[in-house]
Design a protein around this motif. Structure first.
Motif, PDB file in Angstrom:
ATOM      1  N   PRO A   1       0.809  -1.228   0.000  1.00  0.00           N
ATOM      2  CA  PRO A   1       0.000   0.000   0.000  1.00  0.00           C
ATOM      3  C   PRO A   1       0.840   1.275   0.000  1.00  0.00           C
ATOM      4  O   PRO A   1       0.306   2.368  -0.125  1.00  0.00           O
ATOM      5  CB  PRO A   1      -0.809  -0.114   1.293  1.00  0.00           C
ATOM      6  CG  PRO A   1      -0.059  -1.060   2.158  1.00  0.00           C
ATOM      7  CD  PRO A   1       0.723  -1.977   1.256  1.00  0.00           C
ATOM      8  N   GLY A   2       2.167   1.143   0.175  1.00  0.00           N
ATOM      9  CA  GLY A   2       3.038   2.291  -0.075  1.00  0.00           C
ATOM     10  C   GLY A   2       3.604   3.007   1.143  1.00  0.00           C
ATOM     11  O   GLY A   2       4.074   4.145   1.026  1.00  0.00           O
ATOM     12  N   GLY A   3       3.636   2.361   2.300  1.00  0.00           N
ATOM     13  CA  GLY A   3       4.177   3.023   3.502  1.00  0.00           C
ATOM     14  C   GLY A   3       5.636   3.427   3.330  1.00  0.00           C
ATOM     15  O   GLY A   3       6.004   4.592   3.554  1.00  0.00           O
ATOM     16  N   LEU A   4       6.474   2.496   2.911  1.00  0.00           N
ATOM     17  CA  LEU A   4       7.894   2.814   2.727  1.00  0.00           C
ATOM     18  C   LEU A   4       8.085   3.739   1.517  1.00  0.00           C
ATOM     19  O   LEU A   4       8.928   4.642   1.533  1.00  0.00           O
ATOM     20  CB  LEU A   4       8.712   1.521   2.564  1.00  0.00           C
ATOM     21  CG  LEU A   4      10.217   1.694   2.346  1.00  0.00           C
ATOM     22  CD1 LEU A   4      10.857   2.504   3.476  1.00  0.00           C
ATOM     23  CD2 LEU A   4      10.907   0.334   2.237  1.00  0.00           C
ATOM     24  N   THR A   5       7.257   3.537   0.500  1.00  0.00           N
ATOM     25  CA  THR A   5       7.329   4.389  -0.697  1.00  0.00           C
ATOM     26  C   THR A   5       7.118   5.847  -0.295  1.00  0.00           C
ATOM     27  O   THR A   5       7.842   6.750  -0.718  1.00  0.00           O
ATOM     28  CB  THR A   5       6.220   3.981  -1.702  1.00  0.00           C
ATOM     29  OG1 THR A   5       6.125   2.567  -1.720  1.00  0.00           O
ATOM     30  CG2 THR A   5       6.513   4.505  -3.086  1.00  0.00           C
ATOM     31  N   ARG A   6       6.124   6.079   0.552  1.00  0.00           N
ATOM     32  CA  ARG A   6       5.868   7.444   1.024  1.00  0.00           C
ATOM     33  C   ARG A   6       7.078   7.975   1.780  1.00  0.00           C
ATOM     34  O   ARG A   6       7.473   9.125   1.609  1.00  0.00           O
ATOM     35  CB  ARG A   6       4.663   7.462   1.972  1.00  0.00           C
ATOM     36  CG  ARG A   6       3.341   7.219   1.295  1.00  0.00           C
ATOM     37  CD  ARG A   6       2.260   7.536   2.318  1.00  0.00           C
ATOM     38  NE  ARG A   6       0.972   7.041   1.940  1.00  0.00           N
ATOM     39  CZ  ARG A   6      -0.153   7.373   2.580  1.00  0.00           C
ATOM     40  NH1 ARG A   6      -0.123   8.170   3.631  1.00  0.00           N
ATOM     41  NH2 ARG A   6      -1.303   6.894   2.188  1.00  0.00           N
TER      42      ARG A   6
END
Ligand code: SAM
Length: 281
Positions: free
Chosen positions: A58-63
Motif C-alpha cells: 500500500p506504499g508506507g515505505l514508498t511514502r
C-alpha cells in the motif's frame, strides 16, 4: 497541501482499496509513517539517487522514501490490488514514482533507473534471500546499486552479518561481506507490522565496496560455500567432494586443513579455494 500531507492514512487506504493482507504474497505491512521514514533515512542520502523498491504494497515505505527526498522511486509490485493506492502516491509526487506491476524475480528494472541507484525494501520473505543473492553475485563489480537497505526476518539478517565460528555463518555472510560493508541498522518487533508475523525483523544496510575484498569468481565462490555449509558438520574434504576433483589437494594448497569444517573458514580462505579450483579447470 502537497506530497505526503495530501495522502490519506494507510489504514484507510487499505480499507478503501480492499488490500487485506495475503500470506502467500508475504504481506506484512508497515503502517507507521514515522517508522517508514526511519527506514527510508537508513538508506542514506536519497536526494541525488534513484531508488528501486521491491514490493511497495500500500506504499508506507514508498511514502517515506519520497518524503525523505528520493529523486525517483521505481517500485515493482506483484499484487494488482495495490496499484490504485500507489497511483495516488504517484499523483502526490508528480514525476517521482514509477510503478511496475510484476514479479520482481522476472522484471529487469535497469531500463527505468538512472545511476546512482540505491535499493530499499521491506521484502516479501519468500523471495528475499533469492533477490539478495542475485544482487550480490553479478559477474562484474561494482554492481548497478550503491547500497541495499532491506528488511528481513531477524534470523536472515543475522546470517548476513555473521562472523566465522558461529552457527549463523554461511553462504549469505560470505557473499555479502566479500563485496560489501554490512550492518544491522534497525530491529523491529512483530507488532510493528500488520498483520504481525511470527518472528522479529531487522533492517540490514549493505554498502557495495568499490572492489571485492579478495579476487574470486562469484559463481565458484557461491558453489563452494553452498556445498561446504550444506553439510556444515562434515569436514571440508567430505562436504566439498563433489565440487572439484582432488579437493584435498586444493584445500592443502591454499592452507586450509582438509579436516576443517566450513564454519571455521574465513572469507579470504574461501576466495583462495575458489581461485585454486578455477585455476585447475
Ligand atoms: N513495502 C510494504 C510495507 O512495508 O508495508 C509491503 C511489504 S510486504 C512485506 C511485501 C510486498 O511484496 C507485498 O506488497 C507483496 O504483494 C509484494 N510481493 C510479493 N511477492 C512479490 C514479487 N514476486 N514481486 C514483487 N512484489 C512482490
Amino acid at each position: 497541501m502537497s506530497g505526503i500531507d495530501s495522502l490519506p492514512p494507510l489504514r484507510e487506504v487499505i480499507e478503501t482499496h480492499g488490500i487485506a493482507a495475503k500470506k502467500a504474497l508475504g504481506q506484512n505491512f508497515l503502517l507507521d509513517l514515522n517508522l517508514t521514514a526511519r527506514i527510508a533515512r537508513a538508506a542514506g542520502d536519497l536526494k541525488s539517487c534513484d531508488i528501486l523498491e521491491i514490493g511497495p504494497g500500500p506504499g508506507g515505505l514508498t511514502r517515506g522514501l519520497l518524503a525523505e527526498g528520493a529523486r525517483h522511486v521505481l517500485a515493482i509490485e506483484k499484487d494488482p490490488r495495490c496499484l490504485p493506492a500507489l497511483a495516488q502516491i504517484a499523483a502526490a509526487y508528480p514525476g517521482r514514482l514509477t510503478v511496475i506491476e510484476g514479479d520482481a524475480l522476472e522484471t529487469d528494472p535497469l531500463a527505468h533507473l538512472t545511476p546512482p541507484i540505491r535499493v530499499s525494501a521491506n521484502l516479501p520473505y519468500n523471495i528475499g534471500t533469492e533477490l539478495l543473492v542475485r544482487w550480490l553475485t553479478p559477474p562484474d563489480w561494482p554492481p548497478f546499486w550503491q547500497s541495499l537497505t532491506l528488511m528481513f526476518q531477524r534470523e536472515v539478517a543475522d546470517r548476513i552479518v555473521a562472523q566465522p565460528g558461529g552457527k549463523t555463518y554461511g553462504r549469505l555472510a560470505i557473499l555479502a561481506q566479500w563485496r560489501c560493508d554490512v550492518r544491522i541498522v534497525l530491529d523491529l518487533p512483530p507488532q510493528a507490522f500488520t498483520p504481525p508475523p511470527k518472528v522479529s525483523s531487522a533492517v540490514v544496510h549493505l554498502t557495495a565496496l568499490p572492489a571485492p575484498r579478495w579476487p574470486a569468481n562469484p559463481t565458484t565462490l557461491s558453489r563452494v560455500a553452498a556445498a561446504g555449509f550444506n553439510q556444515r558438520r562434515k569436514m571440508l574434504r567430505a562436504s566439498l567432494r563433489g565440487v572439484a576433483s582432488d579437493i584435498e589437494g586444493h584445500l592443502t594448497a591454499v592452507g586450509i586443513p582438509p579436516t576443517e569444517r566450513a564454519e571455521q573458514v574465513g572469507i579470504e580462505d574461501f576466495c583462495a579455494l575458489a581461485r585454486s579450483i578455477d585455476a585447475a579447470k
